[in-house]
Every structure is written in structure tokens, then in C-alpha cells.
Scaffold this active site. Structure first.
Site, PDB file in Angstrom:
ATOM      1  NE  ARG A   1      -4.610  -1.374   0.716  1.00  0.00           N
ATOM      2  CZ  ARG A   1      -4.550  -2.204  -0.533  1.00  0.00           C
ATOM      3  NH1 ARG A   1      -3.699  -2.704  -1.603  1.00  0.00           N
ATOM      4  NH2 ARG A   1      -5.591  -3.211  -0.536  1.00  0.00           N
TER       5      ARG A   1
ATOM      6  CD  GLU B   1      -1.537   3.757  -5.168  1.00  0.00           C
ATOM      7  OE1 GLU B   1      -3.084   3.470  -5.599  1.00  0.00           O
ATOM      8  OE2 GLU B   1      -0.992   2.989  -5.019  1.00  0.00           O
TER       9      GLU B   1
ATOM     10  CG  HIS C   1      -2.327  -0.155  -6.730  1.00  0.00           C
ATOM     11  ND1 HIS C   1      -2.682   0.386  -5.272  1.00  0.00           N
ATOM     12  CD2 HIS C   1      -2.047  -1.340  -5.697  1.00  0.00           C
ATOM     13  CE1 HIS C   1      -2.947  -0.855  -4.476  1.00  0.00           C
ATOM     14  NE2 HIS C   1      -2.948  -1.368  -4.833  1.00  0.00           N
TER      15      HIS C   1
END
EC number: 1.1.1.290
Length: 380
Positions: free
Chosen positions: A207, A237, A254
């Protein structure tokens, strides 16, 4: 029954249509008005499922086709008596494939012989455990930091964070947490990064926000660029740190867990959970039909090749991470707007998992190595 589903969940209409009317939506921009009359909400990590989104709606079940749940207000769901399920482990194999594809890229471009290096894994959940196990099965000297899992027991080689920071390769797979005894937000900060030696490889595929990006940029500069960086996740993000893109070896949006099979598993696991919640037969559509086979069925390797060479050639035949890096850099040169990040994810070029491919090998040593790396093996 009305079902709202993220448009990027593969097979959502195929699996859920026999349960109700399925409407596909943009998960990033989902509003209360869109879910107000829905009975079921199916999301990915881009949707923040909060009280503000759901209060006053008819939603009785939320499913997230993800391994992490930091985007879900679990306390609110519990208080509102709304059913919930995620998909733990659905993309663990895919993320492990990403890690090893990245290491193969670094071997091919910089001759980093990672098999003989000291490996550190941060996070021992479904993904971290899969990555750790692959390294261990391949004979690597591998350590893991996860104080919560360590207290629960287990046979992994648990060590301190300082010990991990002394490793040659550090692979991050921790969830993003802000509270508790071991919050991970900014866990790898300026103090921790100062302990890294020149030549270390960092792979961040958990993450964004676990690493202090500003401190990472500064440490890279202090080491005169001798810090090998592979970043799949970013703080903030879908906005992305343009300064970091310029210095990292691999930058991706991602997508470490974005194998075709991993994403399909996520949808399948949520489908199973919803059927169970509704007390319905979950086998109307079989798992075999819900999850795809791979496109490349067989690769031959020679035991005469160096091990890293053999691994890199096999891994990149299935998935070469540099293609995702190239696409990201090209699209950001064209357009620096934040929607590029989501565009790349929505239009991601499908990839298969290593385990869908059979590797033809001619020696038991090569067979053991390729099997440990995640491939199916055929001994010639």
C-alpha cells in the site's frame, strides 16, 4: 435485486446476473445517489465505503474484490448490520509474480544476482507469506518482519525491522494502518531509510503511504542513485509522485496483483460470499468456468543456463514487468493528469500467472527451482 459493481471487476455480469440486475460503475467516482436503491455493492480498492456513501441506502451487502480492507469502514458496516466480505489472498500469486519479474528485470539490466542475496519481507499476510515462501523454497536467505503475526506464532524466520533494513532486497507487503500497536503509515521513514546501504533493492507492492516518499527520494540522492527501486504503490493515489518516477527502476500503477487469474479469483470469492449470505447455491457457475487458463502452455529451459538466466527467461515469457513501466512513463509524458493512473488500470493488458505455464526441464535441480518459483513443471 439491484447490484452495483465496479466496472473493473472481471466477470461481474457473468457471475452476478443470475442473482439480480447488475449495473457497472466507475468505482473512483461512486456517489450516494448511485447506491441509494442498490441491495448489493461490489467494489475494489478505489472506492471508499463509508457511512456517508451508504447511510440511507438499501444496501445490505458489500463485497470487495481485494485483499486489503483499508478502504472499508468496517465499524459502520457492523453497526448498520450490513454484510461484508473481501477476497483475502486472491492475488497473492500475482503479486509474488510481480516481485520476481522485477528481480528478473534487475538481473537482466544490472546483473543483480538476487538468488544469493539476503532477502527481507515486510508483512506476513496472504501476499507476504506467498512471497516469503517462494524465496525460502528457492533456497534464499529470507527474513520477515511482522510483529503482529510473530505474536500469533508460526515457523517463519521473524526478525526485527532493523534486521530487515540490513537486507540486500526488501519487499514490502504491509497493509496501510494508522492506529494500533504497530501502525504502518510512514513506517519506512527518514530514520529507517538512513540505515539502508548502497546497492539495496526496495520493492513496494503493498500500500502507498507505508514508505515516506520524500525521504525515499532524498536517500536515493544521498546514495548517488545506488538504490534500486521498484514502486507499484504510491502515497496519494491516483496522483503519483513525478519526481520518484524519474529515479525508480520500475514504476507501475498499483497493478502488482492484476493478473487475469488473480482478478477473476477476487470476483469469484465475493460471488461465493454473496451466495452464502443469501443462502443460495454458489455452484451455479463452476470455479473452473470462472477462472481462466493461461495462453502460454509450455516453455523449455536448459539446465546449462545460469539459474538467474533460466528464471528470468521463463518469468518474462509469462510476464515482463518492464512493459508496464514503459506504458506508465509513456502515458505520463503524454498527459500528467491524475486520471492517467486509473486509465492505465482500467485498460491494463491482461497477464497470466506463472502457475498457468508448464516449464520443461531436464534436471531435478532445475525442476525444483522452477517449481519453487511458482511454475508447473514437466520433467523431460
Amino acid at each position: 435485486m439491484k447490484i452495483i459493481a465496479d466496472e473493473n471487476m472481471p466477470n461481474a455480469k457473468v457471475l452476478f446476473s443470475h442473482l439480480g440486475d447488475v449495473e457497472l460503475v466507475n468505482g473512483r467516482t461512486l456517489t450516494h445517489e448511485q447506491v441509494r436503491e442498490a441491495d448489493v455493492l461490489l467494489v475494489r480498492s478505489v472506492t471508499k465505503v463509508t457511512k456517508e456513501l451508504l447511510e440511507g441506502s438499501s444496501v445490505r451487502f458489500v463485497g470487495s474484490a481485494t485483499i486489503g480492507v483499508d478502504h472499508i469502514d468496517l465499524d459502520y458496516l457492523s453497526k448498520a448490520n450490513i454484510g461484508f466480505s473481501s477476497a483475502p489472498g486472491c492475488n497473492a500469486e500475482a503479486v509474488a509474480d510481480y516481485v520476481f519479474s522485477a528481480l528478473s528485470h534487475l538481473y537482466l539490466t544490472k546483473k543483480i544476482n538476487w538468488l544469493s542475496k539476503k532477502i527481507g519481507v515486510i508483512g506476513y499476510g496472504n501476499v507476504g507469506k506467498t512471497v516469503y515462501t517462494r524465496f525460502a523454497n528457492m533456497g534464499c536467505q529470507v527474513h520477515v518482519y511482522d510483529p503482529i503475526r510473530e505474536k500469533e506464532g508460526g515457523s517463519a524466520n521473524f526478525v526485527s525491522l532493523d534486521e530487515i533494513l540490513s537486507c540486500d532486497v526488501i519487499s514490502l507487503h504491509a497493509p496501510l494502518t494508522h492506529t494500533g500497536s504497530y501502525p504502518t503509515k510512514g513506517m519506512i521513514g527518514r530514520k529507517e531509510l538512513a540505515k539502508l546501504s548502497a546497492g539495496v533493492t526496495i520493492i513496494s507492492a503493498g500500500r502507498g503511504g507505508v514508505i515516506d516518499e520524500s525521504a525515499l527520494f532524498d536517500r536515493h540522492k544521498q546514495l548517488n542513485g545506488n538504490l534500486h527501486l521498484v514502486l507499484d504503490v504510491w502515497d496519494g493515489e491516483p496522483a503519483i509522485n513525478q519526481k520518484l518516477i524519474a529515479i525508480v527502476d520500475i514504476a507501475t500503477p498499483h497493478i502488482a496483483g492484476y493478473s487475469k487469474q488473480g482478478r477473476e479469483k477476487g470476483t469469484w470469492m465475493v460471488y461465493q460470499a454473496l451466495c452464502q449470505y443469501l443462502a443460495l447455491d454458489a455452484n451455479v457457475i463452476s470455479k473452473h468456468d470462472a477462472i481462466s487458463a493461461g495462453w502460454l502452455s509450455f516453455v523449455n529451459v536448459s539446465a546449462e543456463e545460469p539459474q538467474e538466466e533460466m528464471l528470468a527467461r521463463s518469468m518474462h515469457a509469462i510476464y515482463d514487468v518492464s512493459r508496464d513501466d514503459i506504458r506508465l512513463r509513456f502515458k505520463y509524458r503524454e498527459n500528467k493528469e491524475k486520471n492517467v493512473f486509473d486509465w492505465l488500470r482500467k485498460h491494463y493488458v491482461e497477464r497470466d500467472e506463472f502457475n498457468t505455464c508448464i516449464i520443461g526441464v531436464s534436471s531435478s535441480d532445475a525442476s525444483n527451482l522452477m517449481s519453487a518459483a511458482g511454475f508447473s513443471v514437466d520433467n523431460k
